[in-house]
Design an enzyme around this catalytic site. Structure first.
Site, PDB file in Angstrom:
ATOM      1  CE1 TYR A 119      -4.111   1.759   0.714  1.00 59.96           C
ATOM      2  CE2 TYR A 119      -3.177   2.484   2.797  1.00 59.96           C
ATOM      3  CZ  TYR A 119      -4.179   2.536   1.847  1.00 59.96           C
ATOM      4  OH  TYR A 119      -5.261   3.372   2.062  1.00 59.96           O
ATOM      5  CG  HIS A 124      -4.113   4.294  -3.254  1.00 55.59           C
ATOM      6  ND1 HIS A 124      -5.349   4.341  -3.865  1.00 55.59           N
ATOM      7  CD2 HIS A 124      -4.124   3.177  -2.469  1.00 55.59           C
ATOM      8  CE1 HIS A 124      -6.075   3.297  -3.475  1.00 55.59           C
ATOM      9  NE2 HIS A 124      -5.359   2.586  -2.629  1.00 55.59           N
ATOM     10  NE  ARG A 133      -8.015   5.953   8.003  1.00 60.18           N
ATOM     11  CZ  ARG A 133      -7.166   6.846   8.502  1.00 60.18           C
ATOM     12  NH1 ARG A 133      -7.363   7.301   9.718  1.00 60.18           N
ATOM     13  NH2 ARG A 133      -6.124   7.236   7.826  1.00 60.18           N
ATOM     14  CD  GLU A 190      -6.811  -1.587  -5.175  1.00 58.74           C
ATOM     15  OE1 GLU A 190      -7.086  -0.772  -4.285  1.00 58.74           O
ATOM     16  OE2 GLU A 190      -6.267  -2.655  -4.944  1.00 58.74           O
ATOM     17  CD  GLU A 192      -1.976  -3.038  -6.425  1.00 63.22           C
ATOM     18  OE1 GLU A 192      -0.979  -3.732  -6.098  1.00 63.22           O
ATOM     19  OE2 GLU A 192      -3.038  -3.013  -5.775  1.00 63.22           O
ATOM     20  CE1 TYR A 235     -12.948  -0.126   6.098  1.00 63.10           C
ATOM     21  CE2 TYR A 235     -10.608  -0.189   6.587  1.00 63.10           C
ATOM     22  CZ  TYR A 235     -11.789   0.505   6.530  1.00 63.10           C
ATOM     23  OH  TYR A 235     -11.815   1.818   6.902  1.00 63.10           O
TER      24      TYR A 235
HETATM   25 CA    CA Z   1      -4.204  -3.490  -4.007  1.00 66.27          CA
END
Ligand code: CA
Length: 406
Positions: A119, A124, A133, A190, A192, A235
Protein backbone atom coordinates in the site's frame (compact mmCIF):
# COMPACT_ATOMS: atom_id res chain seq x y z
CA UNK A 1 18.44 -7.64 -36.71
CA UNK A 2 17.53 -11.17 -37.73
CA UNK A 3 13.86 -10.40 -37.14
CA UNK A 4 11.82 -7.29 -37.83
CA UNK A 5 10.99 -5.32 -34.66
CA UNK A 6 8.39 -2.57 -35.24
CA UNK A 7 9.39 0.90 -34.10
CA UNK A 8 7.84 1.72 -30.71
CA UNK A 9 7.39 -1.96 -29.85
CA UNK A 10 7.29 -2.65 -26.11
CA UNK A 11 9.35 -5.72 -26.87
CA UNK A 12 12.49 -4.11 -28.29
CA UNK A 13 15.97 -5.62 -28.28
CA UNK A 14 16.51 -3.81 -24.94
CA UNK A 15 13.70 -5.71 -23.24
CA UNK A 16 13.73 -9.53 -23.78
CA UNK A 17 10.96 -10.42 -21.29
CA UNK A 18 10.12 -14.03 -20.40
CA UNK A 19 6.71 -15.72 -20.56
CA UNK A 20 4.86 -19.01 -21.13
CA UNK A 21 3.07 -19.48 -24.46
CA UNK A 22 1.46 -22.18 -26.56
CA UNK A 23 0.26 -22.52 -30.15
CA UNK A 24 -1.82 -25.12 -31.99
CA UNK A 25 1.38 -27.12 -32.56
CA UNK A 26 3.42 -26.19 -29.48
CA UNK A 27 2.58 -27.19 -25.90
CA UNK A 28 2.97 -24.52 -23.17
CA UNK A 29 6.64 -23.58 -22.89
CA UNK A 30 9.01 -20.70 -22.19
CA UNK A 31 9.45 -17.94 -24.72
CA UNK A 32 10.81 -14.45 -25.11
CA UNK A 33 8.80 -11.61 -26.67
CA UNK A 34 10.55 -9.81 -29.54
CA UNK A 35 8.55 -7.27 -31.53
CA UNK A 36 5.38 -9.00 -32.70
CA UNK A 37 6.99 -12.44 -32.32
CA UNK A 38 7.90 -14.94 -29.63
CA UNK A 39 11.25 -16.71 -29.64
CA UNK A 40 10.58 -20.36 -28.65
CA UNK A 41 13.16 -21.18 -25.97
CA UNK A 42 12.60 -24.95 -26.30
CA UNK A 43 13.35 -24.80 -30.03
CA UNK A 44 16.29 -22.48 -29.36
CA UNK A 45 17.81 -24.81 -26.76
CA UNK A 46 17.57 -27.72 -29.21
CA UNK A 47 20.33 -25.95 -31.19
CA UNK A 48 22.68 -26.75 -28.29
CA UNK A 49 23.47 -23.10 -27.61
CA UNK A 50 23.12 -23.31 -23.81
CA UNK A 51 25.36 -25.09 -21.30
CA UNK A 52 22.78 -25.79 -18.56
CA UNK A 53 19.88 -28.23 -18.23
CA UNK A 54 17.41 -26.67 -20.67
CA UNK A 55 14.50 -28.91 -19.64
CA UNK A 56 13.48 -25.86 -17.53
CA UNK A 57 12.15 -24.28 -20.73
CA UNK A 58 9.81 -27.17 -21.48
CA UNK A 59 7.54 -26.52 -18.48
CA UNK A 60 4.24 -24.75 -18.02
CA UNK A 61 5.71 -22.17 -15.62
CA UNK A 62 9.02 -20.30 -15.41
CA UNK A 63 9.69 -21.15 -11.74
CA UNK A 64 12.42 -23.72 -12.51
CA UNK A 65 14.13 -21.45 -15.02
CA UNK A 66 14.03 -18.50 -12.61
CA UNK A 67 15.41 -20.77 -9.85
CA UNK A 68 18.62 -21.19 -11.85
CA UNK A 69 19.59 -17.72 -10.63
CA UNK A 70 20.60 -14.43 -12.19
CA UNK A 71 24.02 -15.54 -13.52
CA UNK A 72 22.18 -17.95 -15.85
CA UNK A 73 18.94 -16.06 -16.54
CA UNK A 74 20.84 -12.84 -17.30
CA UNK A 75 23.23 -14.74 -19.58
CA UNK A 76 20.27 -16.17 -21.52
CA UNK A 77 18.86 -12.67 -21.95
CA UNK A 78 22.14 -11.04 -23.02
CA UNK A 79 22.96 -13.94 -25.39
CA UNK A 80 19.58 -13.55 -27.10
CA UNK A 81 20.20 -9.80 -27.45
CA UNK A 82 23.49 -10.54 -29.21
CA UNK A 83 22.09 -13.28 -31.43
CA UNK A 84 19.08 -11.23 -32.52
CA UNK A 85 21.39 -8.37 -33.51
CA UNK A 86 23.86 -10.53 -35.47
CA UNK A 87 23.05 -11.76 -38.98
CA UNK A 88 25.66 -14.53 -38.59
CA UNK A 89 24.49 -15.77 -35.18
CA UNK A 90 23.46 -19.38 -34.49
CA UNK A 91 19.80 -18.38 -34.64
CA UNK A 92 19.73 -16.52 -37.96
CA UNK A 93 17.87 -18.07 -40.90
CA UNK A 94 15.88 -20.34 -38.57
CA UNK A 95 12.29 -19.15 -38.94
CA UNK A 96 10.92 -22.10 -36.93
CA UNK A 97 12.38 -20.54 -33.78
CA UNK A 98 9.77 -17.78 -33.99
CA UNK A 99 5.98 -17.69 -33.80
CA UNK A 100 3.67 -14.71 -34.09
CA UNK A 101 2.19 -13.46 -30.80
CA UNK A 102 -1.12 -13.12 -32.63
CA UNK A 103 -1.10 -16.88 -33.27
CA UNK A 104 -0.15 -17.78 -29.70
CA UNK A 105 -1.90 -18.06 -26.39
CA UNK A 106 -0.24 -16.74 -23.23
CA UNK A 107 -0.41 -18.60 -19.90
CA UNK A 108 0.37 -17.74 -16.28
CA UNK A 109 4.17 -17.28 -16.38
CA UNK A 110 4.72 -18.51 -12.83
CA UNK A 111 3.15 -20.66 -10.20
CA UNK A 112 2.58 -18.04 -7.49
CA UNK A 113 3.21 -19.55 -4.06
CA UNK A 114 2.60 -16.46 -1.96
CA UNK A 115 1.09 -13.12 -2.83
CA UNK A 116 1.63 -9.93 -0.83
CA UNK A 117 -0.02 -6.64 -1.67
CA UNK A 118 1.56 -3.45 -0.37
CA UNK A 119 0.00 0.00 0.00
CA UNK A 120 2.99 2.09 -0.97
CA UNK A 121 1.61 5.12 -2.84
CA UNK A 122 1.33 8.08 -0.49
CA UNK A 123 -1.09 9.76 -2.90
CA UNK A 124 -3.39 6.71 -2.91
CA UNK A 125 -3.20 6.19 0.86
CA UNK A 126 -3.91 9.90 1.39
CA UNK A 127 -6.91 9.85 -0.96
CA UNK A 128 -8.40 6.75 0.68
CA UNK A 129 -7.74 8.10 4.20
CA UNK A 130 -9.37 11.40 3.23
CA UNK A 131 -12.49 9.65 1.88
CA UNK A 132 -13.01 7.06 4.58
CA UNK A 133 -11.55 8.51 7.77
CA UNK A 134 -10.17 11.95 8.43
CA UNK A 135 -9.16 14.54 5.85
CA UNK A 136 -7.07 16.36 8.47
CA UNK A 137 -5.06 13.18 9.23
CA UNK A 138 -5.49 10.90 6.22
CA UNK A 139 -2.42 8.75 6.91
CA UNK A 140 -2.41 6.43 9.93
CA UNK A 141 0.55 6.99 12.32
CA UNK A 142 2.38 3.86 11.07
CA UNK A 143 2.24 4.68 7.36
CA UNK A 144 5.55 6.55 6.98
CA UNK A 145 7.37 4.02 9.15
CA UNK A 146 6.17 0.68 7.72
CA UNK A 147 5.68 -0.40 4.10
CA UNK A 148 2.11 -1.46 4.96
CA UNK A 149 0.93 -4.67 3.29
CA UNK A 150 -1.22 -7.79 3.68
CA UNK A 151 -1.18 -11.38 2.46
CA UNK A 152 -3.47 -11.93 -0.52
CA UNK A 153 -4.89 -14.96 -2.29
CA UNK A 154 -2.42 -16.47 -4.78
CA UNK A 155 -4.76 -19.10 -6.27
CA UNK A 156 -6.99 -16.43 -7.84
CA UNK A 157 -4.19 -14.58 -9.62
CA UNK A 158 -5.08 -14.83 -13.29
CA UNK A 159 -3.55 -13.96 -16.64
CA UNK A 160 -4.49 -11.18 -19.05
CA UNK A 161 -7.54 -11.96 -21.23
CA UNK A 162 -9.15 -14.22 -18.62
CA UNK A 163 -12.47 -12.53 -17.71
CA UNK A 164 -13.44 -11.53 -14.18
CA UNK A 165 -16.84 -12.55 -12.83
CA UNK A 166 -18.55 -9.88 -10.75
CA UNK A 167 -18.31 -11.04 -7.12
CA UNK A 168 -21.15 -11.30 -4.61
CA UNK A 169 -20.93 -10.69 -0.89
CA UNK A 170 -22.18 -8.86 2.18
CA UNK A 171 -22.88 -5.16 1.76
CA UNK A 172 -24.24 -2.68 4.28
CA UNK A 173 -26.81 -0.45 2.54
CA UNK A 174 -26.64 3.30 3.35
CA UNK A 175 -28.40 4.26 6.60
CA UNK A 176 -28.87 0.61 7.56
CA UNK A 177 -27.57 -1.61 10.36
CA UNK A 178 -28.49 -4.88 8.61
CA UNK A 179 -26.26 -6.17 5.79
CA UNK A 180 -27.62 -7.70 2.59
CA UNK A 181 -26.13 -10.34 0.28
CA UNK A 182 -25.82 -9.25 -3.34
CA UNK A 183 -23.54 -8.70 -6.32
CA UNK A 184 -21.12 -5.82 -5.77
CA UNK A 185 -22.25 -2.48 -7.18
CA UNK A 186 -18.80 -0.98 -6.69
CA UNK A 187 -16.47 -3.15 -8.74
CA UNK A 188 -13.13 -1.40 -9.20
CA UNK A 189 -9.67 -1.89 -10.72
CA UNK A 190 -6.40 -1.02 -9.01
CA UNK A 191 -3.49 0.15 -11.19
CA UNK A 192 -0.47 -1.64 -9.77
CA UNK A 193 2.79 -3.27 -10.69
CA UNK A 194 4.15 -6.41 -9.06
CA UNK A 195 7.60 -7.91 -8.70
CA UNK A 196 8.42 -11.62 -8.76
CA UNK A 197 11.11 -13.09 -6.54
CA UNK A 198 13.81 -15.26 -8.10
CA UNK A 199 15.88 -16.38 -5.11
CA UNK A 200 14.64 -18.10 -1.98
CA UNK A 201 15.52 -17.63 1.67
CA UNK A 202 15.14 -20.02 4.60
CA UNK A 203 12.86 -19.48 7.57
CA UNK A 204 14.59 -17.22 10.08
CA UNK A 205 16.71 -15.48 7.44
CA UNK A 206 16.15 -11.93 6.22
CA UNK A 207 16.87 -10.05 3.04
CA UNK A 208 18.72 -6.74 3.54
CA UNK A 209 18.21 -3.55 1.57
CA UNK A 210 21.67 -4.09 0.07
CA UNK A 211 20.95 -7.54 -1.37
CA UNK A 212 17.19 -7.30 -2.02
CA UNK A 213 17.69 -6.68 -5.77
CA UNK A 214 19.44 -10.06 -6.01
CA UNK A 215 16.12 -11.62 -5.02
CA UNK A 216 13.97 -9.74 -7.56
CA UNK A 217 13.67 -11.45 -10.95
CA UNK A 218 11.34 -9.03 -12.72
CA UNK A 219 8.06 -7.15 -12.91
CA UNK A 220 4.58 -7.39 -14.43
CA UNK A 221 1.51 -5.16 -14.56
CA UNK A 222 -1.08 -6.00 -11.89
CA UNK A 223 -4.77 -5.15 -11.82
CA UNK A 224 -5.78 -5.86 -8.22
CA UNK A 225 -9.59 -6.06 -8.51
CA UNK A 226 -11.66 -4.72 -5.63
CA UNK A 227 -15.31 -4.70 -4.57
CA UNK A 228 -15.52 -1.43 -2.65
CA UNK A 229 -18.92 -1.96 -1.01
CA UNK A 230 -17.97 -5.42 0.26
CA UNK A 231 -14.59 -4.05 1.36
CA UNK A 232 -16.12 -1.18 3.32
CA UNK A 233 -18.24 -3.55 5.43
CA UNK A 234 -15.67 -6.31 6.01
CA UNK A 235 -12.25 -4.64 6.35
CA UNK A 236 -12.31 -3.72 10.04
CA UNK A 237 -10.46 -5.08 12.02
CA UNK A 238 -8.37 -7.52 9.96
CA UNK A 239 -8.21 -5.82 6.57
CA UNK A 240 -9.02 -6.94 3.02
CA UNK A 241 -10.66 -10.35 2.55
CA UNK A 242 -13.44 -11.33 0.09
CA UNK A 243 -13.47 -7.86 -1.50
CA UNK A 244 -10.05 -8.73 -2.96
CA UNK A 245 -9.70 -12.50 -3.19
CA UNK A 246 -11.98 -13.10 -6.21
CA UNK A 247 -9.27 -12.13 -8.75
CA UNK A 248 -6.06 -10.23 -9.43
CA UNK A 249 -4.91 -10.02 -13.07
CA UNK A 250 -1.31 -9.86 -14.33
CA UNK A 251 0.33 -9.19 -17.69
CA UNK A 252 1.94 -12.26 -19.31
CA UNK A 253 5.52 -11.06 -19.90
CA UNK A 254 7.97 -10.73 -16.99
CA UNK A 255 10.29 -7.79 -17.66
CA UNK A 256 13.58 -8.37 -15.83
CA UNK A 257 14.96 -5.91 -13.30
CA UNK A 258 18.06 -5.69 -15.52
CA UNK A 259 16.01 -4.52 -18.51
CA UNK A 260 14.75 -1.62 -16.38
CA UNK A 261 18.17 -0.60 -15.07
CA UNK A 262 18.57 2.51 -17.21
CA UNK A 263 15.17 3.84 -16.08
CA UNK A 264 16.11 4.10 -12.40
CA UNK A 265 15.55 7.34 -10.56
CA UNK A 266 15.50 8.63 -7.00
CA UNK A 267 12.34 8.12 -4.97
CA UNK A 268 10.53 10.71 -2.85
CA UNK A 269 12.24 12.00 0.31
CA UNK A 270 11.26 9.86 3.27
CA UNK A 271 10.52 12.07 6.21
CA UNK A 272 10.40 11.17 9.12
CA UNK A 273 13.58 9.16 8.80
CA UNK A 274 12.95 5.43 8.44
CA UNK A 275 14.41 2.82 10.78
CA UNK A 276 17.97 1.72 9.91
CA UNK A 277 16.92 -1.62 8.37
CA UNK A 278 14.85 0.28 5.75
CA UNK A 279 17.57 2.83 4.84
CA UNK A 280 18.89 2.29 1.34
CA UNK A 281 21.49 3.76 -0.99
CA UNK A 282 21.17 4.60 -4.65
CA UNK A 283 18.24 5.01 -7.00
CA UNK A 284 15.54 2.43 -6.28
CA UNK A 285 12.51 3.88 -8.05
CA UNK A 286 11.83 3.39 -11.77
CA UNK A 287 10.35 5.66 -14.40
CA UNK A 288 7.57 3.48 -15.83
CA UNK A 289 4.66 5.26 -17.50
CA UNK A 290 1.30 3.66 -16.76
CA UNK A 291 -2.21 4.07 -18.09
CA UNK A 292 -5.67 2.59 -17.63
CA UNK A 293 -8.43 2.46 -20.20
CA UNK A 294 -12.05 1.32 -20.24
CA UNK A 295 -13.75 -0.09 -23.33
CA UNK A 296 -17.52 -0.28 -22.74
CA UNK A 297 -19.30 -3.12 -24.57
CA UNK A 298 -19.67 -2.25 -28.29
CA UNK A 299 -17.80 1.04 -27.82
CA UNK A 300 -14.26 2.36 -28.15
CA UNK A 301 -11.33 2.07 -25.75
CA UNK A 302 -10.83 5.26 -23.73
CA UNK A 303 -7.86 6.15 -21.52
CA UNK A 304 -9.17 7.35 -18.15
CA UNK A 305 -5.97 7.74 -16.10
CA UNK A 306 -2.20 8.06 -16.52
CA UNK A 307 0.22 7.47 -13.68
CA UNK A 308 3.85 6.43 -13.10
CA UNK A 309 5.60 3.75 -11.04
CA UNK A 310 8.11 6.41 -9.92
CA UNK A 311 5.58 7.99 -7.56
CA UNK A 312 5.79 5.14 -5.03
CA UNK A 313 6.89 6.28 -1.56
CA UNK A 314 8.19 2.84 -0.55
CA UNK A 315 10.35 1.06 -3.15
CA UNK A 316 10.63 -2.66 -3.94
CA UNK A 317 13.89 -3.05 -2.02
CA UNK A 318 12.27 -1.70 1.13
CA UNK A 319 9.14 -3.80 0.58
CA UNK A 320 11.05 -7.08 0.26
CA UNK A 321 13.36 -6.21 3.16
CA UNK A 322 10.37 -5.44 5.34
CA UNK A 323 8.53 -8.62 4.24
CA UNK A 324 11.46 -10.78 5.39
CA UNK A 325 12.68 -8.80 8.43
CA UNK A 326 10.77 -11.08 10.81
CA UNK A 327 12.38 -14.20 9.32
CA UNK A 328 9.50 -14.99 6.99
CA UNK A 329 10.89 -17.08 4.11
CA UNK A 330 10.89 -15.91 0.49
CA UNK A 331 10.28 -18.40 -2.34
CA UNK A 332 10.90 -18.29 -6.07
CA UNK A 333 7.72 -17.15 -7.82
CA UNK A 334 6.25 -15.11 -4.98
CA UNK A 335 4.35 -12.04 -6.19
CA UNK A 336 4.56 -8.64 -4.46
CA UNK A 337 2.05 -5.98 -5.52
CA UNK A 338 3.01 -2.32 -5.19
CA UNK A 339 -0.40 -1.12 -4.08
CA UNK A 340 -2.50 1.22 -6.21
CA UNK A 341 -0.22 3.74 -7.93
CA UNK A 342 -1.83 7.18 -7.90
CA UNK A 343 -0.14 10.40 -8.94
CA UNK A 344 -0.72 13.89 -7.56
CA UNK A 345 -3.40 15.07 -10.00
CA UNK A 346 -6.97 13.74 -10.31
CA UNK A 347 -6.27 12.40 -13.84
CA UNK A 348 -3.47 10.23 -12.44
CA UNK A 349 -5.45 8.32 -9.84
CA UNK A 350 -5.15 4.53 -10.01
CA UNK A 351 -8.71 3.42 -9.12
CA UNK A 352 -12.31 4.32 -9.90
CA UNK A 353 -12.79 4.94 -6.18
CA UNK A 354 -10.43 7.91 -6.47
CA UNK A 355 -11.19 8.95 -10.08
CA UNK A 356 -14.92 9.22 -9.31
CA UNK A 357 -14.17 10.31 -5.71
CA UNK A 358 -16.35 7.60 -4.12
CA UNK A 359 -18.95 7.92 -6.85
CA UNK A 360 -19.49 11.67 -6.45
CA UNK A 361 -17.73 12.65 -9.74
CA UNK A 362 -18.81 10.26 -12.51
CA UNK A 363 -16.47 9.84 -15.47
CA UNK A 364 -18.01 10.65 -18.86
CA UNK A 365 -17.48 8.00 -21.53
CA UNK A 366 -17.34 8.76 -25.27
CA UNK A 367 -20.49 6.71 -25.89
CA UNK A 368 -22.45 9.05 -23.60
CA UNK A 369 -22.57 6.74 -20.60
CA UNK A 370 -21.04 7.51 -17.20
CA UNK A 371 -18.92 5.45 -14.84
CA UNK A 372 -18.71 5.72 -11.07
CA UNK A 373 -17.51 2.14 -10.84
CA UNK A 374 -17.26 -0.62 -13.49
CA UNK A 375 -20.10 -2.13 -15.53
CA UNK A 376 -20.62 -5.65 -16.82
CA UNK A 377 -19.25 -5.85 -20.36
CA UNK A 378 -16.52 -3.25 -19.66
CA UNK A 379 -13.03 -4.26 -20.72
CA UNK A 380 -10.27 -2.76 -18.56
CA UNK A 381 -6.72 -2.50 -19.90
CA UNK A 382 -3.56 -1.50 -18.04
CA UNK A 383 -0.46 -0.60 -20.07
CA UNK A 384 3.08 0.33 -19.02
CA UNK A 385 6.42 1.19 -20.59
CA UNK A 386 9.71 2.98 -20.02
CA UNK A 387 11.39 5.03 -22.72
CA UNK A 388 14.67 6.92 -22.84
CA UNK A 389 17.17 7.86 -25.59
CA UNK A 390 15.05 6.06 -28.17
CA UNK A 391 15.12 2.82 -26.18
CA UNK A 392 11.76 1.43 -25.16
CA UNK A 393 11.09 -1.34 -22.66
CA UNK A 394 7.40 -2.12 -22.24
CA UNK A 395 5.13 -4.50 -20.40
CA UNK A 396 2.47 -4.91 -23.06
CA UNK A 397 -0.92 -4.96 -21.40
CA UNK A 398 -3.24 -6.72 -19.02
CA UNK A 399 -6.74 -6.86 -20.52
CA UNK A 400 -9.79 -8.07 -18.64
CA UNK A 401 -13.48 -8.15 -19.48
CA UNK A 402 -16.05 -8.04 -16.68
CA UNK A 403 -18.78 -10.68 -16.80
CA UNK A 404 -22.05 -10.60 -14.83
CA UNK A 405 -22.29 -12.29 -11.43
CA UNK A 406 -23.12 -16.02 -11.49
CA1 CA B 1 -4.20 -3.49 -4.01
Amino acid sequence: MIIDIPENSDFSIYNIPFGIFSTKLRTPRAGVAIGDHILDLVALSELGVFDFDTSVFNKNTLNDFISLGKPITNKVRSSIQLWISDENSPISNKPKLFVLQSESQMHMPINVGDYTDFYSSIEHATNVGTMFRDKENPLLPNWKHIPVGYHGRSSSIIISKQPVIRPKGQVLPPNSTQPVFKATERLDFELEMAFITGKKTELGDSVSVDNAEDHIFGLVLLNDWSARDIQKWEYIPLGPFLAKSFASSISPWIVTLEALDQFRLAGPDQNPEVLPYLKYNGKKNYNIELEVSIKPENSEDQVIAKSNFKYLYWNMVQQLTHQSVNGCNINVGDLYGSGTISGKTPDSYGSMLELSWMGTKPIKMKNGSERKFLNNGDTITLRGFSQKNGQRVGFGEVVTKILPAK
